[in-house]
Design a protein around this motif. Sequence first.
Motif, PDB file in Angstrom:
ATOM      1  N   PHE A 131       0.482  -1.049   0.622  1.00 34.09           N
ATOM      2  CA  PHE A 131       0.226   0.202  -0.267  1.00 34.09           C
ATOM      3  C   PHE A 131       0.737   0.920   0.487  1.00 34.09           C
ATOM      4  O   PHE A 131      -0.057   2.023  -0.086  1.00 34.09           O
ATOM      5  N   ARG A 132       1.832   1.140   0.194  1.00 29.87           N
ATOM      6  CA  ARG A 132       3.202   2.296   0.666  1.00 29.87           C
ATOM      7  C   ARG A 132       3.017   3.133  -0.847  1.00 29.87           C
ATOM      8  O   ARG A 132       3.655   3.397  -1.557  1.00 29.87           O
ATOM      9  N   LEU A 133       3.082   1.478  -1.880  1.00 30.07           N
ATOM     10  CA  LEU A 133       3.502   1.706  -2.891  1.00 30.07           C
ATOM     11  C   LEU A 133       2.509   2.544  -4.410  1.00 30.07           C
ATOM     12  O   LEU A 133       3.024   3.612  -4.693  1.00 30.07           O
ATOM     13  N   ILE A 134       1.765   2.966  -3.364  1.00 35.13           N
ATOM     14  CA  ILE A 134       0.510   3.818  -4.108  1.00 35.13           C
ATOM     15  C   ILE A 134       0.583   4.689  -3.932  1.00 35.13           C
ATOM     16  O   ILE A 134       0.320   5.783  -4.444  1.00 35.13           O
ATOM     17  N   ARG A 135       1.306   5.314  -2.639  1.00 34.52           N
ATOM     18  CA  ARG A 135       1.692   7.033  -2.379  1.00 34.52           C
ATOM     19  C   ARG A 135       2.475   7.392  -2.551  1.00 34.52           C
ATOM     20  O   ARG A 135       2.920   8.120  -3.614  1.00 34.52           O
ATOM     21  N   GLN A 136       3.429   6.361  -2.919  1.00 38.28           N
ATOM     22  CA  GLN A 136       5.113   5.935  -3.301  1.00 38.28           C
ATOM     23  C   GLN A 136       5.706   5.440  -4.862  1.00 38.28           C
ATOM     24  O   GLN A 136       6.017   4.729  -4.256  1.00 38.28           O
ATOM     25  N   PRO A 137       5.368   4.610  -6.129  1.00 35.78           N
ATOM     26  CA  PRO A 137       5.546   4.026  -6.265  1.00 35.78           C
ATOM     27  C   PRO A 137       6.661   3.641  -7.137  1.00 35.78           C
ATOM     28  O   PRO A 137       7.607   2.292  -6.844  1.00 35.78           O
ATOM     29  N   SER A 138       8.188   4.703  -6.248  1.00 37.87           N
ATOM     30  CA  SER A 138       9.384   4.617  -7.353  1.00 37.87           C
ATOM     31  C   SER A 138       9.546   3.560  -6.504  1.00 37.87           C
ATOM     32  O   SER A 138      11.177   3.042  -6.047  1.00 37.87           O
ATOM     33  N   LEU A 139       9.725   3.807  -4.867  1.00 39.69           N
ATOM     34  CA  LEU A 139       9.676   2.771  -4.720  1.00 39.69           C
ATOM     35  C   LEU A 139      10.146   1.391  -4.232  1.00 39.69           C
ATOM     36  O   LEU A 139      10.891   0.122  -4.429  1.00 39.69           O
ATOM     37  N   CYS A 140       9.414   0.640  -5.427  1.00 43.77           N
ATOM     38  CA  CYS A 140      10.000  -0.256  -6.201  1.00 43.77           C
ATOM     39  C   CYS A 140      10.488  -0.311  -7.663  1.00 43.77           C
ATOM     40  O   CYS A 140      10.743  -1.689  -8.661  1.00 43.77           O
ATOM     41  N   LEU A 141      11.501   0.684  -7.676  1.00 42.71           N
ATOM     42  CA  LEU A 141      11.881   1.007  -8.738  1.00 42.71           C
ATOM     43  C   LEU A 141      14.024   0.455  -8.749  1.00 42.71           C
ATOM     44  O   LEU A 141      14.205   1.519  -7.497  1.00 42.71           O
ATOM     45  N   PRO A 142      14.004  -0.190  -9.865  1.00 43.35           N
ATOM     46  CA  PRO A 142      15.606  -0.444  -9.194  1.00 43.35           C
ATOM     47  C   PRO A 142      17.179   0.586  -9.960  1.00 43.35           C
ATOM     48  O   PRO A 142      16.116   1.231 -10.610  1.00 43.35           O
ATOM     49  N   HIS A 143      18.306   1.024  -8.461  1.00 43.79           N
ATOM     50  CA  HIS A 143      18.701   1.466  -9.231  1.00 43.79           C
ATOM     51  C   HIS A 143      20.083   1.024 -10.426  1.00 43.79           C
ATOM     52  O   HIS A 143      20.731   1.798 -11.232  1.00 43.79           O
ATOM     53  N   ALA A 144      19.591  -0.345 -10.735  1.00 43.74           N
ATOM     54  CA  ALA A 144      20.854  -1.130 -11.774  1.00 43.74           C
ATOM     55  C   ALA A 144      19.346  -2.169 -12.132  1.00 43.74           C
ATOM     56  O   ALA A 144      19.170  -2.904 -11.032  1.00 43.74           O
ATOM     57  N   THR A 145      19.908  -2.674 -13.146  1.00 45.51           N
ATOM     58  CA  THR A 145      18.966  -3.907 -14.118  1.00 45.51           C
ATOM     59  C   THR A 145      20.496  -4.670 -14.295  1.00 45.51           C
ATOM     60  O   THR A 145      21.035  -4.092 -15.295  1.00 45.51           O
ATOM     61  N   VAL A 146      20.067  -5.758 -14.124  1.00 43.48           N
ATOM     62  CA  VAL A 146      20.997  -7.212 -14.532  1.00 43.48           C
ATOM     63  C   VAL A 146      20.289  -8.225 -15.598  1.00 43.48           C
ATOM     64  O   VAL A 146      19.171  -8.383 -14.937  1.00 43.48           O
ATOM     65  N   PRO A 147      20.290  -8.736 -16.607  1.00 46.50           N
ATOM     66  CA  PRO A 147      19.230  -9.801 -17.589  1.00 46.50           C
ATOM     67  C   PRO A 147      19.549 -11.206 -16.112  1.00 46.50           C
ATOM     68  O   PRO A 147      18.850 -11.963 -15.501  1.00 46.50           O
ATOM     69  N   THR A 148      20.711 -11.773 -15.301  1.00 45.73           N
ATOM     70  CA  THR A 148      21.587 -12.787 -14.819  1.00 45.73           C
ATOM     71  C   THR A 148      22.061 -12.202 -13.327  1.00 45.73           C
ATOM     72  O   THR A 148      22.913 -11.280 -13.877  1.00 45.73           O
ATOM     73  N   PHE A 149      22.436 -13.131 -12.073  1.00 42.34           N
ATOM     74  CA  PHE A 149      23.811 -13.366 -11.743  1.00 42.34           C
ATOM     75  C   PHE A 149      24.616 -13.097 -12.129  1.00 42.34           C
ATOM     76  O   PHE A 149      25.830 -11.974 -12.099  1.00 42.34           O
ATOM     77  N   ASN A 150      25.052 -13.323 -12.825  1.00 35.99           N
ATOM     78  CA  ASN A 150      26.512 -13.736 -13.737  1.00 35.99           C
ATOM     79  C   ASN A 150      26.661 -12.953 -15.097  1.00 35.99           C
ATOM     80  O   ASN A 150      27.747 -12.328 -14.905  1.00 35.99           O
ATOM     81  N   ASP A 151      25.310 -11.488 -14.871  1.00 36.57           N
ATOM     82  CA  ASP A 151      26.056 -10.232 -15.691  1.00 36.57           C
ATOM     83  C   ASP A 151      26.387  -9.065 -14.498  1.00 36.57           C
ATOM     84  O   ASP A 151      26.462  -8.503 -15.204  1.00 36.57           O
ATOM     85  N   LEU A 152      26.085  -9.720 -13.225  1.00 32.87           N
ATOM     86  CA  LEU A 152      26.326  -8.213 -11.561  1.00 32.87           C
ATOM     87  C   LEU A 152      28.072  -8.316 -12.499  1.00 32.87           C
ATOM     88  O   LEU A 152      29.021  -9.126 -12.213  1.00 32.87           O
ATOM     89  N   PRO A 153      28.026  -6.953 -12.370  1.00 28.89           N
ATOM     90  CA  PRO A 153      29.736  -6.121 -12.182  1.00 28.89           C
ATOM     91  C   PRO A 153      30.414  -6.888 -10.792  1.00 28.89           C
ATOM     92  O   PRO A 153      29.283  -6.379  -9.787  1.00 28.89           O
ATOM     93  N   VAL A 154      31.360  -6.776 -10.612  1.00 32.54           N
ATOM     94  CA  VAL A 154      32.133  -7.046  -9.578  1.00 32.54           C
ATOM     95  C   VAL A 154      33.274  -6.080  -9.469  1.00 32.54           C
ATOM     96  O   VAL A 154      34.345  -6.520 -10.321  1.00 32.54           O
ATOM     97  N   PRO A 155      33.592  -5.001  -8.442  1.00 25.46           N
ATOM     98  CA  PRO A 155      33.093  -4.725  -7.562  1.00 25.46           C
ATOM     99  C   PRO A 155      31.116  -4.366  -8.360  1.00 25.46           C
ATOM    100  O   PRO A 155      31.476  -3.812  -9.440  1.00 25.46           O
ATOM    101  N   LEU A 156      30.700  -3.806  -7.219  1.00 30.01           N
ATOM    102  CA  LEU A 156      29.073  -3.891  -7.621  1.00 30.01           C
ATOM    103  C   LEU A 156      28.759  -2.410  -7.660  1.00 30.01           C
ATOM    104  O   LEU A 156      28.690  -2.099  -8.070  1.00 30.01           O
TER     105      LEU A 156
END
Length: 214
Positions: free
Chosen positions: A10-35
Amino acid sequence: MNVSATLNFFRLIRQPSLCLPHATVPTFNDLPVPLTNAFGSLKPDIRAVVLDKDNCFAVPKEHAVYKPYAINPEESQDKFHAFLTNYSPPHLLIVSNSAGTTSSDPSSREADLLSSVTNVPVLHHATKKPGCGPQILEHFLNAKGSRVTAGDQIAVVGDRLFTDVMMANLMGSWAVWIQGGVVLTRNPFIKWEQKLPGRLARYGFKAPVPNPDT
Protein backbone atom coordinates in the motif's frame (compact mmCIF):
# COMPACT_ATOMS: atom_id res chain seq x y z
CA MET A 1 1.62 -15.49 3.37
CA ASN A 2 4.06 -12.55 3.38
CA VAL A 3 2.27 -10.04 5.62
CA SER A 4 5.16 -7.59 5.34
CA ALA A 5 4.91 -7.46 1.55
CA THR A 6 1.12 -7.12 1.69
CA LEU A 7 1.24 -4.20 4.12
CA ASN A 8 4.07 -2.44 2.33
CA PHE A 9 2.33 -2.84 -1.02
CA PHE A 10 0.00 0.00 0.00
CA ARG A 11 3.01 2.29 0.37
CA LEU A 12 3.58 1.89 -3.36
CA ILE A 13 0.28 3.61 -4.04
CA ARG A 14 1.69 6.76 -2.43
CA GLN A 15 5.27 6.27 -3.62
CA PRO A 16 5.54 3.98 -6.68
CA SER A 17 9.24 4.74 -7.07
CA LEU A 18 9.98 2.49 -4.07
CA CYS A 19 9.79 -0.57 -6.34
CA LEU A 20 12.21 0.83 -8.93
CA PRO A 21 15.80 -0.45 -9.03
CA HIS A 22 18.92 1.66 -9.45
CA ALA A 23 20.46 -0.96 -11.74
CA THR A 24 19.10 -3.90 -13.74
CA VAL A 25 20.88 -6.99 -15.08
CA PRO A 26 19.48 -10.09 -16.84
CA THR A 27 21.04 -12.69 -14.52
CA PHE A 28 23.37 -13.07 -11.56
CA ASN A 29 26.23 -13.77 -13.97
CA ASP A 30 25.79 -10.30 -15.47
CA LEU A 31 26.51 -8.50 -12.20
CA PRO A 32 29.72 -6.45 -12.24
CA VAL A 33 32.15 -7.03 -9.40
CA PRO A 34 32.83 -4.78 -7.60
CA LEU A 35 29.15 -3.85 -7.59
CA THR A 36 29.93 -0.13 -7.57
CA ASN A 37 30.26 -0.42 -11.36
CA ALA A 38 26.58 -1.39 -11.72
CA PHE A 39 25.40 2.17 -11.18
CA GLY A 40 27.05 3.98 -14.08
CA SER A 41 28.44 7.41 -13.32
CA LEU A 42 27.01 7.49 -9.79
CA LYS A 43 29.79 5.21 -8.46
CA PRO A 44 28.44 4.78 -4.89
CA ASP A 45 30.69 3.56 -2.09
CA ILE A 46 29.35 0.00 -1.83
CA ARG A 47 30.91 -1.67 1.19
CA ALA A 48 28.44 -4.51 1.74
CA VAL A 49 26.08 -6.62 -0.36
CA VAL A 50 22.83 -8.39 0.47
CA LEU A 51 21.97 -11.36 -1.76
CA ASP A 52 18.55 -12.87 -2.21
CA LYS A 53 18.59 -16.66 -2.68
CA ASP A 54 15.64 -18.04 -4.65
CA ASN A 55 15.89 -17.30 -8.36
CA CYS A 56 18.80 -14.97 -7.72
CA PHE A 57 21.82 -17.24 -7.29
CA ALA A 58 19.96 -20.51 -6.66
CA VAL A 59 17.09 -22.50 -8.08
CA PRO A 60 14.03 -21.91 -5.84
CA LYS A 61 13.89 -24.32 -2.89
CA GLU A 62 17.47 -25.50 -3.48
CA HIS A 63 20.53 -24.60 -1.39
CA ALA A 64 23.37 -25.02 -3.83
CA VAL A 65 24.54 -22.10 -5.92
CA TYR A 66 23.19 -22.52 -9.45
CA LYS A 67 25.90 -24.35 -11.40
CA PRO A 68 26.77 -21.53 -13.88
CA TYR A 69 27.42 -19.28 -10.85
CA ALA A 70 28.88 -22.05 -8.66
CA ILE A 71 31.68 -21.71 -6.16
CA ASN A 72 34.87 -22.78 -7.91
CA PRO A 73 37.83 -20.45 -7.34
CA GLU A 74 39.77 -22.12 -10.17
CA GLU A 75 37.36 -20.76 -12.77
CA SER A 76 37.77 -17.09 -13.71
CA GLN A 77 34.07 -16.79 -14.58
CA ASP A 78 32.91 -17.91 -11.14
CA LYS A 79 30.59 -15.04 -10.21
CA PHE A 80 29.69 -16.23 -6.71
CA HIS A 81 33.35 -16.63 -5.79
CA ALA A 82 33.98 -13.11 -7.08
CA PHE A 83 31.47 -11.81 -4.54
CA LEU A 84 33.07 -13.86 -1.76
CA THR A 85 36.45 -12.40 -2.69
CA ASN A 86 35.34 -8.77 -2.96
CA TYR A 87 32.75 -8.75 -0.16
CA SER A 88 33.86 -11.36 2.31
CA PRO A 89 31.82 -11.72 5.51
CA PRO A 90 30.85 -9.62 7.40
CA HIS A 91 30.27 -7.58 4.23
CA LEU A 92 28.22 -10.25 2.43
CA LEU A 93 24.86 -11.48 3.73
CA ILE A 94 22.12 -13.74 2.37
CA VAL A 95 18.57 -12.60 3.16
CA SER A 96 15.87 -15.02 2.06
CA ASN A 97 12.12 -15.16 2.63
CA SER A 98 12.42 -18.91 3.03
CA ALA A 99 15.70 -19.84 4.73
CA GLY A 100 16.19 -17.95 7.97
CA THR A 101 12.63 -16.75 8.59
CA THR A 102 10.90 -17.78 11.80
CA SER A 103 7.72 -18.66 9.92
CA SER A 104 9.24 -20.78 7.13
CA ASP A 105 12.38 -21.99 8.90
CA PRO A 106 11.68 -21.95 12.66
CA SER A 107 14.49 -24.39 13.50
CA SER A 108 16.99 -22.47 11.30
CA ARG A 109 17.87 -25.75 9.62
CA GLU A 110 17.53 -24.30 6.13
CA ALA A 111 19.55 -21.20 7.03
CA ASP A 112 22.34 -23.26 8.59
CA LEU A 113 22.50 -25.57 5.58
CA LEU A 114 22.55 -22.65 3.14
CA SER A 115 25.30 -20.92 5.09
CA SER A 116 27.41 -24.09 5.19
CA VAL A 117 27.06 -24.57 1.42
CA THR A 118 27.82 -20.96 0.46
CA ASN A 119 30.19 -19.88 3.27
CA VAL A 120 28.01 -16.79 3.68
CA PRO A 121 26.00 -15.90 6.79
CA VAL A 122 22.21 -16.05 6.47
CA LEU A 123 20.08 -13.50 8.29
CA HIS A 124 17.68 -14.93 10.89
CA HIS A 125 14.60 -12.70 10.84
CA ALA A 126 11.01 -12.69 12.04
CA THR A 127 9.70 -10.16 9.53
CA LYS A 128 9.94 -11.11 5.86
CA LYS A 129 11.20 -8.78 3.14
CA PRO A 130 10.64 -5.92 2.57
CA GLY A 131 10.13 -5.33 6.29
CA CYS A 132 13.41 -6.70 7.66
CA GLY A 133 15.57 -3.79 6.53
CA PRO A 134 16.22 -2.57 10.12
CA GLN A 135 17.63 -6.00 11.04
CA ILE A 136 19.95 -5.92 8.03
CA LEU A 137 21.22 -2.47 8.94
CA GLU A 138 21.74 -3.60 12.53
CA HIS A 139 23.71 -6.62 11.29
CA PHE A 140 26.12 -4.59 9.19
CA LEU A 141 26.50 -1.74 11.67
CA ASN A 142 27.29 -4.06 14.57
CA ALA A 143 29.17 -6.94 12.91
CA LYS A 144 32.77 -7.30 14.03
CA GLY A 145 35.12 -5.91 11.39
CA SER A 146 32.32 -4.25 9.40
CA ARG A 147 33.17 -1.02 7.56
CA VAL A 148 29.52 -0.10 7.05
CA THR A 149 28.42 3.11 8.74
CA ALA A 150 25.23 3.95 6.78
CA GLY A 151 22.55 2.39 4.59
CA ASP A 152 23.80 4.04 1.39
CA GLN A 153 26.93 1.84 1.60
CA ILE A 154 24.82 -1.31 1.08
CA ALA A 155 23.55 -2.83 -2.17
CA VAL A 156 20.69 -5.33 -2.28
CA VAL A 157 20.59 -7.86 -5.13
CA GLY A 158 17.38 -9.75 -5.88
CA ASP A 159 14.78 -10.75 -8.44
CA ARG A 160 11.63 -9.30 -6.84
CA LEU A 161 10.62 -5.66 -7.08
CA PHE A 162 8.08 -5.76 -4.24
CA THR A 163 10.45 -7.37 -1.75
CA ASP A 164 14.16 -7.04 -2.57
CA VAL A 165 14.08 -3.74 -4.46
CA MET A 166 11.50 -2.09 -2.22
CA MET A 167 13.44 -3.14 0.88
CA ALA A 168 16.63 -1.57 -0.50
CA ASN A 169 14.85 1.73 -1.11
CA LEU A 170 13.25 1.71 2.34
CA MET A 171 16.73 1.15 3.82
CA GLY A 172 18.21 4.05 1.90
CA SER A 173 20.37 1.53 0.06
CA TRP A 174 21.06 0.65 -3.58
CA ALA A 175 18.85 -1.85 -5.42
CA VAL A 176 20.04 -4.18 -8.18
CA TRP A 177 17.27 -6.08 -9.93
CA ILE A 178 17.92 -9.52 -11.44
CA GLN A 179 15.38 -9.26 -14.24
CA GLY A 180 15.43 -12.80 -15.58
CA GLY A 181 16.55 -14.95 -12.68
CA VAL A 182 17.52 -18.61 -12.73
CA VAL A 183 14.10 -19.91 -13.73
CA LEU A 184 11.60 -18.10 -15.94
CA THR A 185 8.44 -17.47 -13.97
CA ARG A 186 4.96 -18.63 -14.95
CA ASN A 187 3.35 -16.68 -12.11
CA PRO A 188 1.02 -14.06 -13.66
CA PHE A 189 1.46 -11.66 -10.71
CA ILE A 190 5.26 -11.73 -11.03
CA LYS A 191 4.99 -11.24 -14.79
CA TRP A 192 2.83 -8.18 -14.16
CA GLU A 193 5.32 -6.97 -11.54
CA GLN A 194 8.21 -7.29 -14.00
CA LYS A 195 6.50 -4.88 -16.41
CA LEU A 196 6.17 -2.12 -13.81
CA PRO A 197 9.58 -0.43 -14.22
CA GLY A 198 8.94 0.30 -17.88
CA ARG A 199 5.43 1.55 -17.22
CA LEU A 200 6.47 3.76 -14.31
CA ALA A 201 9.40 5.17 -16.28
CA ARG A 202 7.00 6.36 -18.96
CA TYR A 203 5.30 8.46 -16.27
CA GLY A 204 8.59 9.95 -15.11
CA PHE A 205 9.15 7.89 -11.97
CA LYS A 206 12.75 7.16 -10.96
CA ALA A 207 14.35 5.15 -8.19
CA PRO A 208 15.07 7.30 -5.11
CA VAL A 209 18.82 7.90 -4.94
CA PRO A 210 20.22 7.11 -1.47
CA ASN A 211 21.31 10.20 0.40
CA PRO A 212 24.53 9.80 2.43
CA ASP A 213 23.52 12.75 4.61
CA THR A 214 20.34 11.10 5.92
